[in-house]
Design an enzyme around this catalytic site. Structure first.
Site, PDB file in Angstrom:
ATOM      1  N   THR A 167       0.915  -1.139   0.000  1.00 22.03           N
ATOM      2  CA  THR A 167       0.000   0.000   0.000  1.00 22.03           C
ATOM      3  C   THR A 167       0.946   1.178   0.000  1.00 22.03           C
ATOM      4  O   THR A 167       2.116   1.015   0.306  1.00 22.03           O
ATOM      5  CB  THR A 167      -0.830   0.029   1.323  1.00 22.03           C
ATOM      6  OG1 THR A 167      -1.711  -1.063   1.375  1.00 22.03           O
ATOM      7  CG2 THR A 167      -1.616   1.305   1.506  1.00 22.03           C
ATOM      8  N   ARG A 195     -13.636  -7.145  -3.520  1.00 20.49           N
ATOM      9  CA  ARG A 195     -13.152  -7.038  -2.129  1.00 20.49           C
ATOM     10  C   ARG A 195     -12.708  -5.589  -1.837  1.00 20.49           C
ATOM     11  O   ARG A 195     -12.002  -4.979  -2.613  1.00 20.49           O
ATOM     12  CB  ARG A 195     -11.984  -7.997  -1.933  1.00 20.49           C
ATOM     13  CG  ARG A 195     -11.335  -7.927  -0.540  1.00 20.49           C
ATOM     14  CD  ARG A 195     -10.041  -7.155  -0.572  1.00 20.49           C
ATOM     15  NE  ARG A 195      -9.280  -7.300   0.668  1.00 20.49           N
ATOM     16  CZ  ARG A 195      -8.223  -6.566   0.966  1.00 20.49           C
ATOM     17  NH1 ARG A 195      -7.785  -5.646   0.112  1.00 20.49           N
ATOM     18  NH2 ARG A 195      -7.578  -6.718   2.099  1.00 20.49           N
ATOM     19  N   VAL A 196     -13.176  -5.046  -0.715  1.00 28.38           N
ATOM     20  CA  VAL A 196     -12.724  -3.728  -0.274  1.00 28.38           C
ATOM     21  C   VAL A 196     -11.782  -3.948   0.903  1.00 28.38           C
ATOM     22  O   VAL A 196     -12.120  -4.685   1.833  1.00 28.38           O
ATOM     23  CB  VAL A 196     -13.909  -2.845   0.176  1.00 28.38           C
ATOM     24  CG1 VAL A 196     -13.412  -1.491   0.653  1.00 28.38           C
ATOM     25  CG2 VAL A 196     -14.907  -2.682  -0.956  1.00 28.38           C
ATOM     26  N   GLY A 197     -10.616  -3.338   0.868  1.00 24.98           N
ATOM     27  CA  GLY A 197      -9.659  -3.484   1.970  1.00 24.98           C
ATOM     28  C   GLY A 197      -9.840  -2.393   3.012  1.00 24.98           C
ATOM     29  O   GLY A 197     -10.850  -1.681   3.045  1.00 24.98           O
ATOM     30  N   ASP A 198      -8.841  -2.256   3.863  1.00 19.18           N
ATOM     31  CA  ASP A 198      -8.891  -1.255   4.933  1.00 19.18           C
ATOM     32  C   ASP A 198      -8.662   0.165   4.425  1.00 19.18           C
ATOM     33  O   ASP A 198      -9.078   1.132   5.061  1.00 19.18           O
ATOM     34  CB  ASP A 198      -7.796  -1.562   5.969  1.00 19.18           C
ATOM     35  CG  ASP A 198      -6.409  -1.593   5.313  1.00 19.18           C
ATOM     36  OD1 ASP A 198      -6.225  -2.358   4.341  1.00 19.18           O
ATOM     37  OD2 ASP A 198      -5.518  -0.835   5.757  1.00 19.18           O
ATOM     38  N   THR A 217      -0.733   0.099   6.776  1.00 22.60           N
ATOM     39  CA  THR A 217      -0.461  -0.810   5.656  1.00 22.60           C
ATOM     40  C   THR A 217      -0.382  -2.220   6.216  1.00 22.60           C
ATOM     41  O   THR A 217      -0.010  -2.417   7.371  1.00 22.60           O
ATOM     42  CB  THR A 217       0.863  -0.428   4.952  1.00 22.60           C
ATOM     43  OG1 THR A 217       1.272  -1.533   4.132  1.00 22.60           O
ATOM     44  CG2 THR A 217       1.988  -0.104   5.919  1.00 22.60           C
ATOM     45  N   GLY A 218      -0.761  -3.202   5.405  1.00 21.67           N
ATOM     46  CA  GLY A 218      -0.703  -4.584   5.872  1.00 21.67           C
ATOM     47  C   GLY A 218      -1.986  -5.326   5.596  1.00 21.67           C
ATOM     48  O   GLY A 218      -2.694  -5.017   4.620  1.00 21.67           O
ATOM     49  N   GLY A 220      -5.386  -6.037   5.382  1.00 22.92           N
ATOM     50  CA  GLY A 220      -6.540  -5.148   5.441  1.00 22.92           C
ATOM     51  C   GLY A 220      -7.686  -5.638   6.305  1.00 22.92           C
ATOM     52  O   GLY A 220      -8.283  -4.851   7.060  1.00 22.92           O
TER      53      GLY A 220
END
Ligand code: GLY
Length: 295
Positions: A167, A195-198, A217-218, A220
């Site tokens: 990210t 898919r939606v991440g963080d 970052t990482g 999600g």
């Protein structure tokens, strides 16, 4: 009066491949953002500029060079926030060059916080942003290799299989004391489409308030569960940024969340921590640069 400004950026947590290439990109991006702050510009302009430069560098997993989902498409997430609690985000957007700029447009030109998918693309076109294919040959080859190993099927432990997700993010404080945060991501390799991440979730990938700002970052899904950015910024109301970060990371580690984070508090203390193998980062504070690699 001494001018107190700072800008920090990360190029993702996980394993670090192409460390020198990442360092060059981060230095260029941080110098450009810092230059805006030096000329009296806003932290919002500075973090957007920094994020755009990183999105345009194919070595990072954001914008051009984003990872591909299970069906071989690039779907990107981004968000931007200021310490005045203004926020804008975009999720699963395709066919655009700079998701962070769309996130800012959503923040400034609409009454909403988050637009996703097809209608986010329509919004971008309405705002005059043209078609652009962010897919690179390099990421397509990685996708082909990994997909073959997994026989084209979705499986339950995407993060464990590919910990290079990355990210990009930036946090800055300007001469007025305003803090802004920008985060942008191409998500996790081989994730399910849609898919939606963080990254576009307020408080997960990005958060800012008058006490400070954080970009994460990482992994999600875990970052969302722990609302990591919000947790760290909230602690900054009584703790300096490094201690707020240490406590947040300890909580994340106990919860099995593999991640990294950068941040700045209102007194220009910096935070830069990760519990992954590595994280690429770079900052300039009061004219002095520091990076994840010693030159
Ligand atoms: N942190 C990036 C993602 O999981 O999408």
């Amino acid at each position: 009066m001494k001018r107190k400004i700072a800008l920090i950026a990360h190029g993702g947590a996980g394993g670090i491949n192409y460390a020198r290439r990442r360092l060059r990109g981060l230095k260029e991006a941080v110098e450009a953002g810092y230059d805006i702050l030096c000329r009296g510009g806003s932290s919002l302009d500075a973090v957007e500029k920094t994020a755009v430069i990183l999105e345009d560098k194919p070595v990072f997993n954001a914008g051009t060079g984003s990872y591909l989902n299970l069906t071989g498409e690039v779907e990107m997430d981004a968000s931007i926030m200021t310490s005045e609690l203004k926020f804008g985000a975009v999720g699963v957007i395709r066919d655009v060059k700079n998701p962070i700029t769309i996130a800012r447009m959503i923040m400034e030109k609409t009454d909403h916080l988050l637009l996703c998918g097809e209608n986010a693309i329509k919004f971008a076109r309405y705002m005059g942003l043209p078609y652009y294919d962010p897919k690179t040959k390099e990421k397509e080859l990685i996708w082909q290799r990994k997909r073959r190993k997994r026989e084209s099927r979705y499986f339950g432990n995407v993060w464990a299989f590919d910990n290079y997700s990355g990210t990009i993010g930036a946090v800055a404080i300007d001469t007025q004391g305003s803090i802004s945060v920008a985060t942008s991501s191409g998500g996790i390799n081989l994730r399910l489409p849609g898919r939606v991440g963080d990254t576009p979730i307020i408080g997960a990938g990005t958060y800012a308030d008058p006490n400070g700002g954080v970009s994460t970052t990482g992994h999600g899904e875990e970052i969302m569960r722990q609302l990591l950015a919000y947790r760290a910024v909230t602690l900054m109301s009584r703790l300096r940024a490094p201690e707020a970060g240490r406590r947040t990371l300890a909580h994340a580690t106990r919860s099995g969340c593999r991640c990294g984070m950068i941040g700045i508090d209102k007194n220009i203390n910096m935070l830069c921590l990760n519990n992954t193998k590595a994280m690429s980062w770079c900052y300039i504070k009061n004219g002095k640069m520091a990076t994840f690699l010693d030159d």
